[in-house]
Design a protein around this motif. Structure first.
Motif, PDB file in Angstrom:
ATOM      1  N   MET A   1      31.235   9.924 -84.708  1.00 59.69           N
ATOM      2  CA  MET A   1      32.530  10.599 -84.887  1.00 59.69           C
ATOM      3  C   MET A   1      32.851  10.695 -86.377  1.00 59.69           C
ATOM      4  SD  MET A   1      36.289   9.605 -83.358  1.00 59.69           S
ATOM      5  CE  MET A   1      35.716   9.865 -81.690  1.00 59.69           C
ATOM      6  N   LEU A   2      33.328  11.863 -86.787  1.00 59.82           N
ATOM      7  CA  LEU A   2      33.657  12.077 -88.189  1.00 59.82           C
ATOM      8  C   LEU A   2      35.054  11.575 -88.507  1.00 59.82           C
ATOM      9  CD1 LEU A   2      32.306  15.704 -88.745  1.00 59.82           C
ATOM     10  CD2 LEU A   2      31.138  13.527 -89.187  1.00 59.82           C
ATOM     11  N   ASN A   3      35.236  11.139 -89.748  1.00 60.96           N
ATOM     12  CA  ASN A   3      36.568  10.758 -90.211  1.00 60.96           C
ATOM     13  C   ASN A   3      37.438  12.000 -90.396  1.00 60.96           C
ATOM     14  OD1 ASN A   3      36.590   7.753 -90.766  1.00 60.96           O
ATOM     15  ND2 ASN A   3      34.744   8.337 -91.890  1.00 60.96           N
ATOM     16  N   LYS A   4      38.728  11.772 -90.433  1.00 64.95           N
ATOM     17  CA  LYS A   4      39.665  12.886 -90.596  1.00 64.95           C
ATOM     18  C   LYS A   4      39.541  13.539 -91.969  1.00 64.95           C
ATOM     19  CE  LYS A   4      41.940  12.992 -86.672  1.00 64.95           C
ATOM     20  NZ  LYS A   4      41.963  14.212 -85.819  1.00 64.95           N
ATOM     21  N   ILE A   5      39.325  12.739 -93.011  1.00 59.80           N
ATOM     22  CA  ILE A   5      39.233  13.257 -94.369  1.00 59.80           C
ATOM     23  C   ILE A   5      37.767  13.439 -94.736  1.00 59.80           C
ATOM     24  CG2 ILE A   5      39.756  12.853 -96.796  1.00 59.80           C
ATOM     25  CD1 ILE A   5      42.212  13.388 -95.072  1.00 59.80           C
ATOM     26  N   ILE A   6      37.426  14.646 -95.187  1.00 58.43           N
ATOM     27  CA  ILE A   6      36.050  14.977 -95.550  1.00 58.43           C
ATOM     28  C   ILE A   6      36.031  15.497 -96.986  1.00 58.43           C
ATOM     29  CG2 ILE A   6      34.089  16.477 -95.054  1.00 58.43           C
ATOM     30  CD1 ILE A   6      34.934  16.422 -92.112  1.00 58.43           C
ATOM     31  N   LEU A   7      35.222  14.876 -97.828  1.00 61.26           N
ATOM     32  CA  LEU A   7      35.073  15.309 -99.216  1.00 61.26           C
ATOM     33  C   LEU A   7      34.008  16.397 -99.277  1.00 61.26           C
ATOM     34  CD1 LEU A   7      35.047  11.786-100.917  1.00 61.26           C
ATOM     35  CD2 LEU A   7      37.000  13.142-100.125  1.00 61.26           C
ATOM     36  N   LEU A  18      33.920   7.064-100.318  1.00 61.96           N
ATOM     37  CA  LEU A  18      35.206   6.381-100.202  1.00 61.96           C
ATOM     38  C   LEU A  18      35.406   5.892 -98.779  1.00 61.96           C
ATOM     39  CD1 LEU A  18      37.509   8.818-102.240  1.00 61.96           C
ATOM     40  CD2 LEU A  18      36.388   6.739-103.046  1.00 61.96           C
ATOM     41  N   LYS A  19      36.084   4.784 -98.634  1.00 63.02           N
ATOM     42  CA  LYS A  19      36.343   4.211 -97.321  1.00 63.02           C
ATOM     43  C   LYS A  19      37.155   5.183 -96.462  1.00 63.02           C
ATOM     44  CE  LYS A  19      38.209   0.045 -95.115  1.00 63.02           C
ATOM     45  NZ  LYS A  19      38.921  -1.245 -95.357  1.00 63.02           N
ATOM     46  N   ASN A  20      36.780   5.282 -95.193  1.00 63.07           N
ATOM     47  CA  ASN A  20      37.482   6.114 -94.206  1.00 63.07           C
ATOM     48  C   ASN A  20      37.407   7.613 -94.510  1.00 63.07           C
ATOM     49  OD1 ASN A  20      38.316   3.808 -92.725  1.00 63.07           O
ATOM     50  ND2 ASN A  20      40.075   3.536 -94.096  1.00 63.07           N
ATOM     51  N   THR A  21      36.378   7.995 -95.224  1.00 64.80           N
ATOM     52  CA  THR A  21      36.116   9.422 -95.445  1.00 64.80           C
ATOM     53  C   THR A  21      34.648   9.698 -95.144  1.00 64.80           C
ATOM     54  OG1 THR A  21      35.423   9.278 -97.770  1.00 64.80           O
ATOM     55  CG2 THR A  21      37.789   9.457 -97.333  1.00 64.80           C
ATOM     56  N   ASP A  22      34.331  10.968 -94.934  1.00 68.29           N
ATOM     57  CA  ASP A  22      32.948  11.421 -94.880  1.00 68.29           C
ATOM     58  C   ASP A  22      32.726  12.404 -96.021  1.00 68.29           C
ATOM     59  OD1 ASP A  22      31.691  10.127 -92.592  1.00 68.29           O
ATOM     60  OD2 ASP A  22      33.162  11.208 -91.388  1.00 68.29           O
TER      61      ASP A  22
END
Length: 218
Positions: A1-7, A18-22
């Motif tokens: 599952m992907l995190n909500k925030i994507i760089l 970064l933590k809690n990002t993809d």
């Protein structure tokens, strides 16, 4: 599952995890591509928008390092996919594949149903990054070939290069809302003009599932 925030590229390529990002890294092509210019030397700010002329500059798919990232690729020819697919199969921990057909500085759109199906054998997250300014009818052409996860959209073609920033947001919000009204099961990464929590919330209200950050990383 992907995190909500994507760089997202290009700045995700030089930014640490970064933590809690993809992260989406790339965009990669079959062969090394010098591109038009380096991103940091061509990035310009004018009229409340950023412009660049990068042109998919990258070292080629052989140099990709997954590290649990989403790999962004572009196909200049359909047969490029065979080589890229075989390269990606050898990699570990690929979180997703993004087919980037959005770059205004390069001509790339070579995806079809067979390519998308074979990509799903590598990873569950198969994303199509779309150019700015499409309609719902345009989106349906991609759902007809199996697209169900779209990145909308953080670049627009202009005489000054690829434009990003807040000027894209209004059209993006409308398109995302139209897509979700058409089919709630389609997943969407929203990008373009996210500089604050308010921007992110606007995209959330429109129906976005994930949020793409790039220029704000500067």
């Amino acid at each position: 599952m992907l995190n909500k925030i994507i760089l997202s590229p290009p700045f995700s390529n030089i930014y640490p995890n970064l933590k809690n990002t993809d992260k989406i890294v790339g965009t990669y092509t079959k062969n090394k591509r010098p591109g038009l210019y380096r991103v940091l030397t061509t990035l310009r700010y004018r009229n409340r928008s950023f412009y660049n002329k990068v042109g998919l500059r990258n070292p080629g798919i052989d140099k990709v390092k997954s590290f649990n990232n989403i790999i962004s690729i572009s196909l200049f020819e359909k047969h490029d996919w065979v080589y890229i697919k075989n390269t990606l199969i050898e990699k570990e921990k690929i979180k997703g594949i993004e087919f980037n057909i959005s770059c205004p500085n390069a001509q790339i759109s070579n995806i079809d149903k067979n390519i998308l199906e074979s990509a799903k054998n590598i990873t569950d997250n198969i994303i199509i990054k779309l150019p700015h300014g499409l309609s719902l009818d345009d989106i349906k052409k991609y759902t007809d070939i199996g697209g169900n996860f779209f990145h909308i959209s953080n670049t627009k073609k202009t005489p000054y290069g690829a434009m990003s920033g807040r000027k894209l947001k209004k059209n993006n919000l409308k398109l995302i809302e139209d897509i979700k009204n058409y089919d709630q099961n389609i997943k969407i990464i929203a990008g373009g003009g996210i500089y604050s929590i308010r921007d992110l919330n606007d995209y959330k209200i429109s129906g976005a599932d994930h949020y793409s950050l790039s220029t704000v990383l500067l």
